[in-house]
Scaffold this motif. Structure first.
Motif, mmCIF file in Angstrom:
data_model
loop_
_atom_site.group_PDB
_atom_site.id
_atom_site.type_symbol
_atom_site.label_atom_id
_atom_site.label_comp_id
_atom_site.label_asym_id
_atom_site.label_seq_id
_atom_site.Cartn_x
_atom_site.Cartn_y
_atom_site.Cartn_z
ATOM 1 N N VAL A 269 -8.378 6.297 0.837
ATOM 2 C CA VAL A 269 -6.990 6.342 0.383
ATOM 3 C C VAL A 269 -6.368 4.902 0.991
ATOM 4 O O VAL A 269 -6.627 4.675 1.935
ATOM 5 N N VAL A 270 -5.558 4.281 0.215
ATOM 6 C CA VAL A 270 -5.241 2.828 0.756
ATOM 7 C C VAL A 270 -3.667 3.332 0.677
ATOM 8 O O VAL A 270 -2.946 3.501 -0.297
ATOM 9 N N ASP A 271 -3.106 2.867 1.987
ATOM 10 C CA ASP A 271 -1.827 2.956 2.074
ATOM 11 C C ASP A 271 -0.989 1.870 1.849
ATOM 12 O O ASP A 271 -1.297 0.809 2.288
ATOM 13 N N VAL A 272 0.166 1.794 1.220
ATOM 14 C CA VAL A 272 0.988 0.755 0.937
ATOM 15 C C VAL A 272 2.493 1.077 1.039
ATOM 16 O O VAL A 272 2.970 2.188 0.665
ATOM 17 N N ALA A 273 3.100 0.249 1.642
ATOM 18 C CA ALA A 273 4.609 -0.007 1.764
ATOM 19 C C ALA A 273 5.345 -0.660 0.620
ATOM 20 O O ALA A 273 4.810 -1.666 0.287
ATOM 21 N N VAL A 274 6.184 0.140 0.066
ATOM 22 C CA VAL A 274 7.002 -0.230 -1.130
ATOM 23 C C VAL A 274 8.386 -0.393 -0.657
ATOM 24 O O VAL A 274 8.959 0.738 -0.279
ATOM 25 N N GLY A 275 9.282 -1.644 -1.112
ATOM 26 C CA GLY A 275 10.624 -1.707 -0.987
ATOM 27 C C GLY A 275 11.407 -1.415 -2.308
ATOM 28 O O GLY A 275 11.082 -2.122 -3.237
ATOM 29 N N VAL A 276 12.314 -0.709 -2.271
ATOM 30 C CA VAL A 276 13.325 -0.322 -3.156
ATOM 31 C C VAL A 276 14.369 -1.182 -3.166
ATOM 32 O O VAL A 276 15.270 -0.396 -2.142
ATOM 33 N N LEU A 277 14.514 -2.244 -3.175
ATOM 34 C CA LEU A 277 15.800 -3.192 -2.711
ATOM 35 C C LEU A 277 16.847 -3.016 -3.909
ATOM 36 O O LEU A 277 16.759 -3.105 -4.838
ATOM 37 N N ILE A 278 17.940 -2.393 -3.231
ATOM 38 C CA ILE A 278 18.972 -1.948 -3.881
ATOM 39 C C ILE A 278 20.297 -2.826 -3.612
ATOM 40 O O ILE A 278 20.739 -2.683 -2.502
ATOM 41 N N VAL B 251 -1.020 7.814 -6.085
ATOM 42 C CA VAL B 251 -1.462 7.452 -7.517
ATOM 43 C C VAL B 251 -2.950 7.036 -7.479
ATOM 44 O O VAL B 251 -3.471 6.265 -6.688
ATOM 45 N N ASP B 252 -3.470 7.799 -8.323
ATOM 46 C CA ASP B 252 -4.833 7.773 -8.657
ATOM 47 C C ASP B 252 -5.265 6.618 -9.943
ATOM 48 O O ASP B 252 -5.259 7.055 -11.037
ATOM 49 N N TYR B 253 -5.291 5.446 -9.398
ATOM 50 C CA TYR B 253 -5.960 4.470 -10.298
ATOM 51 C C TYR B 253 -7.271 4.364 -10.349
ATOM 52 O O TYR B 253 -8.054 4.851 -9.416
ATOM 53 N N PRO B 254 -7.953 3.957 -11.567
ATOM 54 C CA PRO B 254 -9.263 3.738 -11.661
ATOM 55 C C PRO B 254 -9.853 2.990 -10.541
ATOM 56 O O PRO B 254 -11.202 3.206 -10.219
ATOM 57 N N HIS B 255 -9.207 1.849 -10.023
ATOM 58 C CA HIS B 255 -9.610 1.059 -9.066
ATOM 59 C C HIS B 255 -9.543 1.434 -7.606
ATOM 60 O O HIS B 255 -10.219 0.910 -6.717
ATOM 61 N N ALA B 256 -8.581 2.329 -7.358
ATOM 62 C CA ALA B 256 -8.276 2.622 -6.111
ATOM 63 C C ALA B 256 -7.361 3.897 -6.119
ATOM 64 O O ALA B 256 -6.536 4.264 -6.971
ATOM 65 N N LEU B 257 -7.419 4.604 -5.081
ATOM 66 C CA LEU B 257 -6.445 5.801 -4.530
ATOM 67 C C LEU B 257 -5.396 5.491 -3.459
ATOM 68 O O LEU B 257 -5.793 4.807 -2.707
ATOM 69 N N VAL B 258 -4.075 5.270 -4.120
ATOM 70 C CA VAL B 258 -3.343 4.651 -3.327
ATOM 71 C C VAL B 258 -2.096 5.421 -3.030
ATOM 72 O O VAL B 258 -1.360 6.336 -3.819
ATOM 73 N N ARG B 259 -1.625 5.615 -1.539
ATOM 74 C CA ARG B 259 -0.570 6.397 -1.171
ATOM 75 C C ARG B 259 0.515 5.488 -1.005
ATOM 76 O O ARG B 259 0.536 4.491 -0.139
ATOM 77 N N LEU B 260 1.662 5.540 -1.934
ATOM 78 C CA LEU B 260 2.763 4.596 -1.826
ATOM 79 C C LEU B 260 3.930 5.263 -1.008
ATOM 80 O O LEU B 260 4.400 6.482 -1.260
ATOM 81 N N HIS B 261 4.525 4.355 -0.065
ATOM 82 C CA HIS B 261 5.484 4.913 0.926
ATOM 83 C C HIS B 261 6.598 3.955 0.666
ATOM 84 O O HIS B 261 6.866 2.883 0.736
ATOM 85 N N PHE B 262 7.484 4.768 -0.307
ATOM 86 C CA PHE B 262 8.935 4.202 -0.795
ATOM 87 C C PHE B 262 10.034 4.064 0.047
ATOM 88 O O PHE B 262 10.158 5.113 0.643
ATOM 89 N N CYS B 263 10.444 2.904 0.324
ATOM 90 C CA CYS B 263 11.365 2.768 1.214
ATOM 91 C C CYS B 263 12.712 2.311 0.751
ATOM 92 O O CYS B 263 12.664 1.239 -0.187
ATOM 93 N N LYS B 264 13.846 2.784 0.663
ATOM 94 C CA LYS B 264 14.882 2.097 0.155
ATOM 95 C C LYS B 264 15.581 1.148 1.172
ATOM 96 O O LYS B 264 15.337 1.371 2.384
ATOM 97 N N VAL B 265 16.010 0.021 0.562
ATOM 98 C CA VAL B 265 16.339 -1.146 1.425
ATOM 99 C C VAL B 265 17.658 -1.405 0.872
ATOM 100 O O VAL B 265 17.818 -2.101 -0.482
ATOM 101 N N VAL B 266 18.636 -1.785 1.799
ATOM 102 C CA VAL B 266 19.962 -2.200 1.200
ATOM 103 C C VAL B 266 20.372 -3.407 2.065
ATOM 104 O O VAL B 266 21.583 -3.923 1.524
ATOM 105 N N GLU B 267 19.839 -3.749 2.972
ATOM 106 C CA GLU B 267 20.242 -4.962 3.464
ATOM 107 C C GLU B 267 19.037 -5.882 3.807
ATOM 108 O O GLU B 267 18.033 -5.394 4.384
ATOM 109 N N TRP B 268 19.279 -7.315 3.647
ATOM 110 C CA TRP B 268 18.173 -8.388 3.594
ATOM 111 C C TRP B 268 19.024 -9.504 3.805
ATOM 112 O O TRP B 268 20.228 -9.816 3.330
ATOM 113 N N THR B 269 18.091 -10.433 4.266
ATOM 114 C CA THR B 269 18.579 -12.109 4.250
ATOM 115 C C THR B 269 17.697 -12.780 3.482
ATOM 116 O O THR B 269 16.407 -12.457 3.734
#
Length: 153
Positions: A22-31, A92-110
């Motif tokens: 399993v490939v762990d991936v951090a994902v930003g949901v920038l709102i 997510v079971d893609y043909p090329h990789a098994l990926v665990r997506l960690h979705f993070c809501k992000v509301v502050e950035w510079t």
């Protein structure tokens, strides 16, 4: 944070190797304050090039999800984020990789958006205009829809 892990088969029927890590991936949901969210296209040369997704990337050894997300968003799109906590996970079971997506809501950035991998970006609302959408991104759009009470994509 959701304690359930959603499993998505990105390409039903496609052949897959047995015992894939399993490939762990951090994902930003920038709102943004106006409710729009950021989608970026996958760069040329990567699997699913041209598909739209929320930005992020793989965790490196010893990194937390928040540390990986902070590093990836700085490297890929030039933003420094504020606090980020895991909102939901999916496998997510893609043909090329098994990926665990960690979705993070992000509301502050510079910083200003800098597409360092020559990808495209779009600030979107529901229903999204970008196409095609990466299979692992679709559940997030559904979750955002549920939270807002919007009609389907």
């Amino acid at each position: 944070m959701s304690s359930q892990v959603l499993v998505v088969d990105a390409d039903p029927g496609a052949a897959r190797p047995i015992d894939r890590p399993v490939v762990d991936v951090a994902v930003g949901v920038l709102i943004a304050p106006d409710g729009r969210f950021l989608l970026t296209s996958r760069p040329v040369g990567k699997v699913y090039a041209g598909y739209w997704e929320f930005p992020g990337g793989k965790l490196e050894a010893g990194e937390s999800v928040e540390q990986a997300l902070r590093r990836e968003l700085q490297e890929e799109i030039g933003l420094t984020i504020g606090a980020a906590q895991v909102w939901r996970d999916s496998l997510v079971d893609y043909p090329h990789a098994l990926v665990r997506l960690h979705f993070c809501k992000v509301v502050e950035w510079t910083g200003a958006l800098l597409m360092r991998e020559d990808q495209q970006f779009s600030w979107e609302t529901l229903p999204v205009r970008c196409d095609p959408i990466l299979p692992g991104t679709v559940p997030v759009l559904e979750w955002l829809m549920q939270e807002s009470g919007s009609a389907s994509r």
